[in-house]
Design an enzyme around this catalytic site. Structure first.
Site, mmCIF file in Angstrom:
data_model
loop_
_atom_site.group_PDB
_atom_site.id
_atom_site.type_symbol
_atom_site.label_atom_id
_atom_site.label_comp_id
_atom_site.label_asym_id
_atom_site.label_seq_id
_atom_site.Cartn_x
_atom_site.Cartn_y
_atom_site.Cartn_z
ATOM 1 N N LYS A 252 120.349 48.363 -47.484
ATOM 2 C CA LYS A 252 120.009 49.784 -47.475
ATOM 3 C C LYS A 252 118.893 49.955 -48.305
ATOM 4 O O LYS A 252 118.054 50.900 -48.223
ATOM 5 C CB LYS A 252 121.255 50.664 -47.597
ATOM 6 C CG LYS A 252 122.347 50.650 -46.419
ATOM 7 C CD LYS A 252 123.289 51.579 -46.896
ATOM 8 C CE LYS A 252 124.639 51.595 -45.774
ATOM 9 N NZ LYS A 252 125.624 52.721 -46.232
ATOM 10 N N VAL B 283 115.071 41.166 -48.637
ATOM 11 C CA VAL B 283 114.764 39.775 -49.304
ATOM 12 C C VAL B 283 113.865 38.900 -48.568
ATOM 13 O O VAL B 283 114.537 38.668 -47.363
ATOM 14 C CB VAL B 283 115.938 39.232 -50.068
ATOM 15 C CG1 VAL B 283 115.580 38.210 -50.897
ATOM 16 C CG2 VAL B 283 116.690 40.159 -50.854
ATOM 17 N N LYS C 239 112.285 40.112 -53.454
ATOM 18 C CA LYS C 239 112.890 41.427 -53.084
ATOM 19 C C LYS C 239 112.113 42.694 -52.976
ATOM 20 O O LYS C 239 111.527 42.778 -54.218
ATOM 21 C CB LYS C 239 114.131 41.481 -54.168
ATOM 22 C CG LYS C 239 114.975 42.595 -53.796
ATOM 23 C CD LYS C 239 116.385 42.273 -54.746
ATOM 24 C CE LYS C 239 117.495 43.372 -54.277
ATOM 25 N NZ LYS C 239 118.619 43.311 -55.400
ATOM 26 N N ASP D 151 128.600 46.523 -60.673
ATOM 27 C CA ASP D 151 128.658 46.704 -59.221
ATOM 28 C C ASP D 151 129.111 45.277 -58.724
ATOM 29 O O ASP D 151 128.861 44.779 -57.696
ATOM 30 C CB ASP D 151 127.467 47.084 -58.604
ATOM 31 C CG ASP D 151 127.444 47.279 -57.090
ATOM 32 O OD1 ASP D 151 128.406 47.692 -56.687
ATOM 33 O OD2 ASP D 151 126.453 47.109 -56.326
ATOM 34 N N ASN E 234 128.196 40.268 -53.996
ATOM 35 C CA ASN E 234 126.835 39.820 -54.561
ATOM 36 C C ASN E 234 127.315 38.708 -55.864
ATOM 37 O O ASN E 234 126.858 38.501 -57.111
ATOM 38 C CB ASN E 234 126.497 41.088 -55.565
ATOM 39 C CG ASN E 234 127.586 42.061 -55.928
ATOM 40 O OD1 ASN E 234 128.288 41.408 -56.578
ATOM 41 N ND2 ASN E 234 127.349 43.294 -56.206
ATOM 42 N N ASP F 175 122.157 40.797 -57.938
ATOM 43 C CA ASP F 175 122.125 42.254 -57.685
ATOM 44 C C ASP F 175 122.417 42.932 -58.806
ATOM 45 O O ASP F 175 123.601 43.579 -59.208
ATOM 46 C CB ASP F 175 123.207 42.757 -56.573
ATOM 47 C CG ASP F 175 122.196 42.765 -55.218
ATOM 48 O OD1 ASP F 175 121.287 42.339 -54.975
ATOM 49 O OD2 ASP F 175 123.156 42.983 -54.220
#
Length: 259
Positions: free
Chosen positions: A69, A73, A86, A195, A200, A212
């Site tokens: 979202k 990449v 990215k 996160d 990730n 990430d």
């Protein structure tokens, strides 16, 4: 002059991306492809990419290797080396939800108004976090370069990108120990991922690699402890689901902080 440059780059990118994805046997729909290219490669991003290519950071840009979202990449090529390029989307409102990871971070006290400024700060934050982690031997992709909303880093994989943990079948206790150790090394570097989950973490050559890092915060962040516990709980949930005997959250916290 800038419009001429943008138009030339846009046409070349469209051609390269189409050719790459055609060769990879992806199904291409011209309308969808055009909309995606326009969403990612706005005028400012095209000019930034033009400067990056002019500086020799990358030679060519090919198709999408991952999409979310907040970003796309792309596969970049420098000589015979593959790179991950990215590009953070300035057209998405997702970054407004990410302010909690920026506000309170002493490294990013001044935030100018506007979505583009917010996105650029997020991209810079990920680059700085990756650089810190990499320099402290945390298993992460090597950061190569950053400018505005574009981040270039080491490509993780062989012919295709490496699978993430959630895409793997053979999950072992050794992988669990690797993740816990990575969290510890990251904490030692003064960061919390904030996160972290199976989505990730790459698995490459039987080794885990965290990625990430836009959400990562310094230990001085007021919510760093909360984020750390959440990361640990996410990891424990995933590995216990795969039959691994996990440590308690408190035990992992003690281990992580014993630096």
């Amino acid at each position: 002059m800038e419009e001429d440059i943008s138009e030339k780059i846009s046409k070349k990118l469209a051609k390269d991306i189409y050719r790459y994805e055609r060769d990879q046997r992806y199904k291409i729909h011209d309308k969808d492809e055009k909309e995606t290219i326009e969403e990612v490669f706005d005028k400012h991003t095209l000019l930034t990419l033009y400067k990056i290519i002019n500086r020799g950071i990358i030679d060519q840009l090919y198709g999408v290797i991952d999409a979310g979202k907040e970003s796309r990449v792309y596969l970049g090529i420098k000589g015979d080396q593959k790179l991950a390029v990215k590009i953070f989307l300035v057209s998405t409102a997702e970054f407004k939800k990410r302010l909690q990871y920026i506000l309170g971070d002493p490294r990013f006290k001044s935030i100018k108004k506007g979505m583009r400024n917010l996105v650029n700060i997020w991209a810079r934050k990920e680059y700085v976090n990756l650089k810190t982690a990499y320099e402290h031997n945390v298993p992460v992709p090597k950061p190569i370069y950053h400018k505005d909303n574009i981040l270039i880093m080491e490509f993780i994989g062989n012919d295709n990108r490496a699978p993430t943990l959630n895409e793997c079948i053979d999950i072992t206790n050794e992988h669990y120990e690797q993740v816990i150790n990575a969290i510890r090394l990251l904490y030692k570097a003064g960061l919390v991922h904030a996160d972290l989950s199976e989505f990730n973490i790459f698995m490459h050559n039987d080794k885990i690699i965290l990625f990430d890092f836009g959400s990562a915060v310094e230990l001085a962040h007021p919510n760093s402890e909360y984020f750390l516990i959440r990361d640990i709980n996410n990891i424990n949930r995933f590995f216990s689901k795969h039959g691994i005997n996990v440590y308690s959250t408190d035990d992992i916290l003690k281990r992580v902080k014993s630096i």
